[in-house]
Design a protein around this motif. Structure first.
Motif, short mmCIF file in Angstrom:
data_model
loop_
_atom_site.label_atom_id
_atom_site.label_comp_id
_atom_site.label_asym_id
_atom_site.label_seq_id
_atom_site.Cartn_x
_atom_site.Cartn_y
_atom_site.Cartn_z
N LYS A 28 0.80 -1.22 0.00
CA LYS A 28 0.00 0.00 0.00
C LYS A 28 0.84 1.28 0.00
O LYS A 28 0.36 2.33 -0.37
N THR A 29 2.08 1.19 0.41
CA THR A 29 2.92 2.39 0.51
C THR A 29 4.16 2.24 -0.37
O THR A 29 4.54 1.13 -0.75
N LEU A 30 4.78 3.37 -0.63
CA LEU A 30 6.01 3.36 -1.42
C LEU A 30 7.09 2.55 -0.71
O LEU A 30 7.83 1.79 -1.33
N ARG A 31 7.18 2.68 0.58
CA ARG A 31 8.17 1.93 1.37
C ARG A 31 7.94 0.43 1.25
O ARG A 31 8.88 -0.36 1.06
N GLU A 32 6.68 0.00 1.36
CA GLU A 32 6.36 -1.42 1.21
C GLU A 32 6.70 -1.90 -0.20
O GLU A 32 7.19 -3.01 -0.37
N LEU A 33 6.46 -1.03 -1.19
CA LEU A 33 6.78 -1.39 -2.57
C LEU A 33 8.29 -1.60 -2.73
O LEU A 33 8.72 -2.57 -3.34
N GLN A 34 9.08 -0.73 -2.14
CA GLN A 34 10.53 -0.87 -2.21
C GLN A 34 10.98 -2.14 -1.49
O GLN A 34 11.85 -2.86 -1.98
N ASP A 35 10.41 -2.41 -0.34
CA ASP A 35 10.77 -3.62 0.42
C ASP A 35 10.42 -4.89 -0.35
O ASP A 35 11.17 -5.86 -0.33
N THR A 36 9.29 -4.88 -1.01
CA THR A 36 8.79 -6.07 -1.70
C THR A 36 9.47 -6.30 -3.05
O THR A 36 9.83 -7.43 -3.38
N THR A 37 9.66 -5.23 -3.84
CA THR A 37 10.17 -5.39 -5.20
C THR A 37 11.64 -4.97 -5.36
O THR A 37 12.24 -5.28 -6.38
N THR A 38 12.17 -4.26 -4.42
CA THR A 38 13.50 -3.62 -4.43
C THR A 38 13.58 -2.45 -5.42
O THR A 38 14.64 -1.87 -5.58
N ALA A 39 12.47 -2.10 -6.07
CA ALA A 39 12.46 -0.95 -6.98
C ALA A 39 12.83 0.32 -6.22
O ALA A 39 12.37 0.54 -5.10
N GLY A 40 13.67 1.13 -6.82
CA GLY A 40 14.02 2.40 -6.22
C GLY A 40 14.95 2.31 -5.04
O GLY A 40 15.06 3.26 -4.26
N THR A 41 15.64 1.21 -4.88
CA THR A 41 16.53 1.06 -3.73
C THR A 41 18.00 1.25 -4.08
O THR A 41 18.85 1.21 -3.20
N GLU A 42 18.30 1.46 -5.35
CA GLU A 42 19.70 1.65 -5.73
C GLU A 42 19.95 3.12 -6.10
O GLU A 42 20.32 3.91 -5.24
N CYS A 43 19.72 3.53 -7.32
CA CYS A 43 19.98 4.92 -7.70
C CYS A 43 18.84 5.85 -7.29
O CYS A 43 19.02 7.05 -7.20
N ARG A 44 17.65 5.29 -7.09
CA ARG A 44 16.46 5.98 -6.60
C ARG A 44 15.81 6.94 -7.61
O ARG A 44 14.89 7.66 -7.28
N HIS A 45 16.27 6.98 -8.84
CA HIS A 45 15.71 7.89 -9.84
C HIS A 45 14.30 7.50 -10.26
O HIS A 45 13.57 8.34 -10.78
N CYS A 46 13.90 6.26 -10.06
CA CYS A 46 12.60 5.79 -10.54
C CYS A 46 11.48 5.97 -9.52
O CYS A 46 10.34 5.64 -9.81
N ILE A 47 11.77 6.52 -8.36
CA ILE A 47 10.75 6.63 -7.32
C ILE A 47 9.71 7.69 -7.66
O ILE A 47 8.51 7.43 -7.68
N PHE A 48 10.15 8.91 -7.90
CA PHE A 48 9.24 9.99 -8.29
C PHE A 48 10.02 11.02 -9.09
O PHE A 48 11.25 11.11 -9.00
N GLU A 49 9.30 11.82 -9.86
CA GLU A 49 9.92 12.73 -10.81
C GLU A 49 10.88 13.72 -10.13
O GLU A 49 11.96 14.02 -10.67
N GLU A 50 10.53 14.21 -8.97
CA GLU A 50 11.36 15.20 -8.28
C GLU A 50 12.74 14.64 -7.90
O GLU A 50 13.69 15.40 -7.72
N GLY A 51 12.85 13.35 -7.78
CA GLY A 51 14.10 12.72 -7.40
C GLY A 51 14.89 12.16 -8.57
O GLY A 51 15.91 11.51 -8.37
N ASP A 52 14.41 12.41 -9.79
CA ASP A 52 15.06 11.86 -10.97
C ASP A 52 16.14 12.82 -11.46
O ASP A 52 15.87 13.79 -12.15
N PHE A 53 17.38 12.54 -11.06
CA PHE A 53 18.50 13.38 -11.44
C PHE A 53 19.34 12.75 -12.55
O PHE A 53 20.46 13.18 -12.80
N GLY A 54 18.78 11.74 -13.21
CA GLY A 54 19.49 11.08 -14.29
C GLY A 54 19.52 11.95 -15.54
O GLY A 54 18.70 12.85 -15.71
N LYS A 55 20.46 11.68 -16.42
CA LYS A 55 20.57 12.45 -17.67
C LYS A 55 19.37 12.19 -18.56
O LYS A 55 18.85 13.07 -19.22
N ILE A 56 18.92 10.93 -18.60
CA ILE A 56 17.73 10.56 -19.36
C ILE A 56 16.62 10.33 -18.35
O ILE A 56 16.72 9.45 -17.49
#
Length: 75
Positions: free
Chosen positions: A31-59
């Motif tokens: 139900k939460t972003l934290r639970e999603l990260q814990d369950t799928t590991t998405a957004g736990t490395e570079c973190r650019h895929c979590i939300f637009e404001e945190g996307d500091f990637g070139k692409i």
């Protein structure tokens, strides 16, 4: 889902797809972003895929974990 195929890779670092996120929400009661990260590991490395404001990637990402989670929670 926001005009993307389920196979679209949201988190390239951890190879997490929209389908993986859907599965976590629908079958593992995420139900939460934290639970999603814990369950799928998405957004736990570079973190650019979590939300637009945190996307500091070139692409920039086209869709973010938070967007998908919010869209699924509406259903």
């Amino acid at each position: 889902m926001l005009g993307f195929e389920d196979s679209y890779e949201v988190c390239n670092c951890k190879n997490v797809t929209i389908n993986d996120i859907k599965n976590a929400v629908n079958n593992q009661n995420v139900k939460t972003l934290r639970e999603l990260q814990d369950t799928t590991t998405a957004g736990t490395e570079c973190r650019h895929c979590i939300f637009e404001e945190g996307d500091f990637g070139k692409i920039k990402k086209k869709v973010y974990c938070k967007q998908i989670l919010n869209e699924l929670k509406k259903d």
